[in-house]
Enzyme design. Sequence first.
Site, mmCIF file in Angstrom:
data_model
loop_
_atom_site.group_PDB
_atom_site.id
_atom_site.type_symbol
_atom_site.label_atom_id
_atom_site.label_comp_id
_atom_site.label_asym_id
_atom_site.label_seq_id
_atom_site.Cartn_x
_atom_site.Cartn_y
_atom_site.Cartn_z
ATOM 1 C CB CYS A 1 -0.527 1.612 -4.602
ATOM 2 S SG CYS A 1 -1.021 0.779 -3.484
ATOM 3 N N GLY B 1 2.738 2.535 -2.473
ATOM 4 C CA GLY B 1 3.044 3.011 -3.845
ATOM 5 C C GLY B 1 2.657 4.241 -4.036
ATOM 6 N N GLY C 1 0.666 -1.479 0.119
ATOM 7 C CA GLY C 1 -0.087 0.053 -0.106
ATOM 8 C C GLY C 1 0.889 1.303 0.051
#
Length: 344
Positions: free
Chosen positions: A185, A182, A180
Amino acid sequence: MHIEQEVKLDFKDVLIRPKRSTLASRSEVDITREYTFLHSGKRYQGIPLIAANMDTVGTMAMARAFAEQQLSVALHKHYPVDELVSFFTALPVKSNAFYSMGIGASDYAKFQDVMTRAPGAVEYVCIDVANGYSEQFVAFVKKVRTAWPQLVIMAGNVVTGDMTEELILAGVDIVKVGIGPGSVCTTRKMTGVGYPQLSAVIECADAAHGLGGLICSDGGCTVPGDLAKAFGGGADFVMLGGMLAGHDETEGDVVEKDGAQFKRFYGMSSRVAMEKYAGGVAEYRASEGKEVLIPYRGPVVNSLQDMLGGIRSACTYVGAKKLKELSKRTTFIRVTQQINEVFG
Ligand code: 5GP
């Protein structure tokens, strides 16, 4: 209901405390590292930064530009077999490129095909899934390890010490850490699941190093200082997506908008990627990635100077002559403000 009360930290929550040093200049700092991998026994030497296996960033053009700089690339998994075979057969520095795959039967068959047609050419593989906590994932990793004992296997993604240990025991040389964080993301938003990246790195590195394994911090680096923090926290490799986007070596054309130039960058489970490779977003799942336009940044070497310079400079601030010493010489201090944003 059990709530873990210990505070978990992201890169932005800390700074590195300066320490006395005898280093006169950042040019004295050596940011290459050498590793002998736990399972494959292979030796690695290079600057341990890896371009992410996203189809925009994990390209063959990036791998060629990175080879000269002793950096690595995880090629994205959508290249056809023929291209992979000729690329890996011609590769001058083997440690420079990872072959990437998911855990489906077709991924395995494609890899078998490449290994048959280019024997010994692939030395590094990256096996990754969004959620590395599934039994099928561990079973797949074991199967690859058994079939190819000589391969350097990087696999993930996980964020906790227990799962890091399980993967290392299953045959993984480098555990990929991050759920999570990124830049493109949206997992945390869509699912509420995740783990602050610096704490994930510190905890997983501790678990991996205890067993003789290594970790790669994957995602969440936004500025060169974050790379220094990841290495300071114990990461052996750092994987980058967004910081490498927008360059000539990335996939996709330059687009003009209001007189400025941009390149498209998107998550591998964004709607764009799923439409490109899977014929759309399947009914049972939601997209967990987004698409953004990144200002065009020219050749990647320009930005690399900043990134590598930042890591070297961090090393001089704490008196680390080698990147290897950075984590031993790092003391993090918790902060409420990392950067002065008065001029945006
Ligand atoms: P960045 O360096 O851009 O912050 O992070 C790169 C990492 O983001 C990749 O290596 C990968 O682990 C993760 N990533 C890439 N695409 C997606 C996506 O669509 N969804 C999620 N959840 N993560 C993604």
